[in-house]
Design a protein around this motif. Sequence first.
Motif, PDB file in Angstrom:
ATOM      1  N   UNK A 346       0.762  -1.122  -0.115  1.00 41.72           N
ATOM      2  CA  UNK A 346       0.081   0.038  -0.150  1.00 41.72           C
ATOM      3  C   UNK A 346       0.899   1.377   0.103  1.00 41.72           C
ATOM      4  N   UNK A 347       2.061   1.204   0.874  1.00 44.49           N
ATOM      5  CA  UNK A 347       2.819   2.339   0.635  1.00 44.49           C
ATOM      6  C   UNK A 347       3.489   2.426  -0.639  1.00 44.49           C
ATOM      7  N   UNK A 348       3.958   1.393  -1.131  1.00 48.32           N
ATOM      8  CA  UNK A 348       4.697   1.170  -2.524  1.00 48.32           C
ATOM      9  C   UNK A 348       3.595   2.082  -3.544  1.00 48.32           C
ATOM     10  N   UNK A 349       2.288   1.826  -3.490  1.00 47.29           N
ATOM     11  CA  UNK A 349       1.387   2.450  -4.384  1.00 47.29           C
ATOM     12  C   UNK A 349       1.189   4.052  -4.403  1.00 47.29           C
ATOM     13  N   UNK A 350       1.240   4.299  -2.848  1.00 47.01           N
ATOM     14  CA  UNK A 350       1.094   5.642  -2.580  1.00 47.01           C
ATOM     15  C   UNK A 350       2.293   6.483  -3.095  1.00 47.01           C
ATOM     16  N   UNK A 351       3.672   5.856  -2.978  1.00 48.32           N
ATOM     17  CA  UNK A 351       4.982   6.373  -3.302  1.00 48.32           C
ATOM     18  C   UNK A 351       5.022   6.557  -4.892  1.00 48.32           C
ATOM     19  N   UNK A 352       4.793   5.201  -5.509  1.00 46.68           N
ATOM     20  CA  UNK A 352       5.124   5.089  -6.967  1.00 46.68           C
ATOM     21  C   UNK A 352       3.888   5.235  -7.884  1.00 46.68           C
ATOM     22  N   UNK A 353       2.705   5.358  -7.277  1.00 47.97           N
ATOM     23  CA  UNK A 353       1.637   5.582  -8.091  1.00 47.97           C
ATOM     24  C   UNK A 353       0.920   4.351  -8.644  1.00 47.97           C
ATOM     25  N   UNK A 354       1.518   3.132  -8.297  1.00 46.34           N
ATOM     26  CA  UNK A 354       1.240   2.001  -9.142  1.00 46.34           C
ATOM     27  C   UNK A 354       1.555   0.852  -8.327  1.00 46.34           C
ATOM     28  N   UNK A 355       1.145  -0.205  -8.598  1.00 49.39           N
ATOM     29  CA  UNK A 355       1.771  -1.597  -8.150  1.00 49.39           C
ATOM     30  C   UNK A 355       2.156  -2.323  -9.196  1.00 49.39           C
ATOM     31  N   UNK A 356       2.130  -2.019 -10.373  1.00 53.15           N
ATOM     32  CA  UNK A 356       2.538  -2.673 -11.509  1.00 53.15           C
ATOM     33  C   UNK A 356       4.182  -2.836 -11.588  1.00 53.15           C
ATOM     34  N   UNK A 357       4.614  -3.684 -11.836  1.00 51.86           N
ATOM     35  CA  UNK A 357       6.260  -3.602 -11.987  1.00 51.86           C
ATOM     36  C   UNK A 357       6.629  -2.972 -13.312  1.00 51.86           C
ATOM     37  N   UNK A 358       5.770  -2.839 -14.118  1.00 47.26           N
ATOM     38  CA  UNK A 358       6.056  -2.237 -15.421  1.00 47.26           C
ATOM     39  C   UNK A 358       6.027  -0.775 -15.476  1.00 47.26           C
ATOM     40  N   UNK A 359       5.400  -0.049 -14.310  1.00 45.26           N
ATOM     41  CA  UNK A 359       5.230   1.175 -13.986  1.00 45.26           C
ATOM     42  C   UNK A 359       6.211   1.712 -12.839  1.00 45.26           C
ATOM     43  N   UNK A 360       7.031   1.004 -12.096  1.00 41.06           N
ATOM     44  CA  UNK A 360       7.701   1.287 -11.062  1.00 41.06           C
ATOM     45  C   UNK A 360       8.975   1.323 -11.366  1.00 41.06           C
ATOM     46  N   UNK A 361       9.924   1.990 -10.720  1.00 43.18           N
ATOM     47  CA  UNK A 361      11.436   2.093 -10.707  1.00 43.18           C
ATOM     48  C   UNK A 361      11.742   3.148  -9.711  1.00 43.18           C
ATOM     49  N   UNK A 362      13.277   2.978  -9.265  1.00 46.66           N
ATOM     50  CA  UNK A 362      14.030   3.743  -8.447  1.00 46.66           C
ATOM     51  C   UNK A 362      13.459   4.117  -7.140  1.00 46.66           C
ATOM     52  N   UNK A 363      12.575   3.290  -6.528  1.00 46.01           N
ATOM     53  CA  UNK A 363      12.113   3.441  -5.303  1.00 46.01           C
ATOM     54  C   UNK A 363      13.019   3.357  -3.975  1.00 46.01           C
ATOM     55  N   UNK A 364      14.063   2.782  -4.289  1.00 46.54           N
ATOM     56  CA  UNK A 364      15.259   2.532  -3.410  1.00 46.54           C
ATOM     57  C   UNK A 364      15.753   3.968  -3.139  1.00 46.54           C
ATOM     58  N   UNK A 365      15.844   4.498  -4.217  1.00 47.68           N
ATOM     59  CA  UNK A 365      16.482   6.127  -4.240  1.00 47.68           C
ATOM     60  C   UNK A 365      15.589   7.127  -3.879  1.00 47.68           C
ATOM     61  N   UNK A 448       0.562   9.035 -13.113  1.00 46.08           N
ATOM     62  CA  UNK A 448       0.726   8.845 -11.687  1.00 46.08           C
ATOM     63  C   UNK A 448       2.313   8.727 -11.247  1.00 46.08           C
ATOM     64  N   UNK A 449       3.037   7.758 -12.089  1.00 47.69           N
ATOM     65  CA  UNK A 449       4.442   7.506 -11.885  1.00 47.69           C
ATOM     66  C   UNK A 449       5.323   8.972 -11.812  1.00 47.69           C
ATOM     67  N   UNK A 450       5.079   9.606 -12.715  1.00 41.39           N
ATOM     68  CA  UNK A 450       5.755  10.918 -12.460  1.00 41.39           C
ATOM     69  C   UNK A 450       5.453  11.774 -11.382  1.00 41.39           C
ATOM     70  N   UNK A 451       4.047  12.034 -11.283  1.00 38.83           N
ATOM     71  CA  UNK A 451       3.879  13.035 -10.352  1.00 38.83           C
ATOM     72  C   UNK A 451       3.859  12.317  -8.939  1.00 38.83           C
ATOM     73  N   UNK A 452       3.768  11.110  -8.644  1.00 39.24           N
ATOM     74  CA  UNK A 452       4.130  10.616  -7.577  1.00 39.24           C
ATOM     75  C   UNK A 452       5.683  10.540  -6.865  1.00 39.24           C
ATOM     76  N   UNK A 453       6.487  10.840  -7.606  1.00 33.72           N
ATOM     77  CA  UNK A 453       7.912  10.974  -7.176  1.00 33.72           C
ATOM     78  C   UNK A 453       7.964  12.007  -6.186  1.00 33.72           C
ATOM     79  N   UNK A 454       7.202  12.937  -6.081  1.00 39.15           N
ATOM     80  CA  UNK A 454       7.463  14.049  -4.803  1.00 39.15           C
ATOM     81  C   UNK A 454       6.374  13.793  -3.752  1.00 39.15           C
ATOM     82  N   UNK A 455       5.491  12.576  -3.885  1.00 40.12           N
ATOM     83  CA  UNK A 455       4.821  12.452  -2.551  1.00 40.12           C
ATOM     84  C   UNK A 455       5.536  11.688  -1.571  1.00 40.12           C
ATOM     85  N   UNK A 456       5.091  12.507  -0.241  1.00 43.58           N
ATOM     86  CA  UNK A 456       5.728  12.111   0.928  1.00 43.58           C
ATOM     87  C   UNK A 456       4.568  10.979   1.282  1.00 43.58           C
ATOM     88  N   UNK A 457       5.284   9.784   2.321  1.00 45.10           N
ATOM     89  CA  UNK A 457       4.337   8.854   2.753  1.00 45.10           C
ATOM     90  C   UNK A 457       4.264   9.439   4.275  1.00 45.10           C
TER      91      UNK A 457
END
Length: 509
Positions: A346-365, A448-457
């Motif tokens: 659920x936190x991944x979805x908030x931060x990355x905007x998706x739970x699809x592996x095709x639309x996520x990346x760079x969450x460790x950074x 959402x992937x682009x917009x969520x880069x600045x979202x704080x959990x």
Amino acid sequence: MNNLLPLPVLLPLLGAGLALVLGRQPRAQRAVSSIVLLAVVVVAAVLVFLTDQHGAIVLWVGAWPEPLGIALVADRLSALMLLVSSIVSFTVLVFSMGQDIEERKRETPISIFHPTFLVLSAGVSNAFLAGDLFNLFVGFEILLFASYVLLTLGGTGQRIRAGTTYVLVSVLSSLLFLIAIACIYAACGTVNLAQLSLRLPELSPSVQLMLQLLLLTVFAIKAAVFPLSAWLPDSYPTAPAPVTAVFAGLLTKVGVYAIIRTQTLLFPDSPLTGLLMWAALATMIIGILGAVAQSEIKRMLSFTLVSHIGYMIFGIALADVGGYAGAIFYTAHHITIQTTLFLVTGLIERRGGSTSLNELGGLAALSPMLGVLFFVPAMNLAGIPPLSGFVGKIGLLEAGVEHGGALAYVLVVGGVATSLLTLYAMAKVWNRAFWRAVPDSTPSGNPLVVRRRSVLLPRGMVVTAGFLVLIGFGITFVAGPLYGYSDRAAADLLSGVPYVHAVLPEGVR
């Protein structure tokens, strides 16, 4: 101290009623829900201590003469399941409070979510404490009624479709359960579990087998044992994160608990151990192959949930102290870990905007803390030493080797293969969602992937998920005492004598 037994059921039901009354006072409603579930945790902890020190505790309710009344029974197994489930329920509730106001209104509206969540907790507690089959049925129906509401919160088309499938499967299993109860009562004249343990052996083997198959079918549906597990991956991923987490952690484990209870107490000399071994193997392998094929994290975790139910059925199928001890330990471990992973998703979805592996990346950074929160329970699920998942799997594999036989050895190999494929699935999520660079574009063009880069959990959600991660990690440090407790619980289950003597007055059959 037997007057403590109704509290895990009564407190959430009373809290649900009070929460409805306080529907227009959100803070008061949240306070009531939190206090109630925290009180259940305390009561469950006391029951674990009492049952381990003094044996099974029984309370007859309803002022009916024994053994005609309703018996609530806590032994080592039910007390442990009650404690773990109450801790998880309390943590998930606190997690849901950390959502921002708009998301809370959309995903977990307080006026609906809190009362229903408390009713769900009451149903789970009642199922664990039930001393007869009909009260067990009532516990299932209470939690299923609440789960229908929670699964369709928000009223989206996707959730309604998933809820429809879930309702149909649940109604079918409930109908089969009622048929099984009617057949058992007709054959034995009682539905009390302790009395049934004395009367069922007097029936012909063919009748016993029919009754056992009926109960196993019902509980296998509820536990999502292959081939009766197809409903789960399509139902759980659509719900809000807190709902999915508590479903994944608890609902299937109530079915596993029911299988353990009935197999040990009612059918101790079961002729179906071979069938259970094949079911365990198929559940492990087919479940994890389904997980490996997924590119959406929630669906992947839903398939791993099915797969790891196979480990628990593996231990039950061995039908000895080592097998049951491993199944009990692994069930307690898995409730915590699977719930944690769904909360973190659920936190991944908030931060990355998706739970699809095709639309996520760079969450460790983008969020190193989120990386830690995912990595620890993921490795625990995969069974990396020295974590508790490794301890549980090693215990089950050792029990399989000690049991001997070609089918047991096949199950051991299947368990090792499942663990390795689980590691591959978790590594797949890590590499694609956390380790690789943020994709410039996605296959679906999801903005959402682009917009969520600045979202704080939300801090509250991160702290709560972190708390559950620490509990799962902490099981590693108490694995020895917990496994010893599981051994004692397994010995009691296989004996059956302590349970029967605690429930039935002397001379009653």
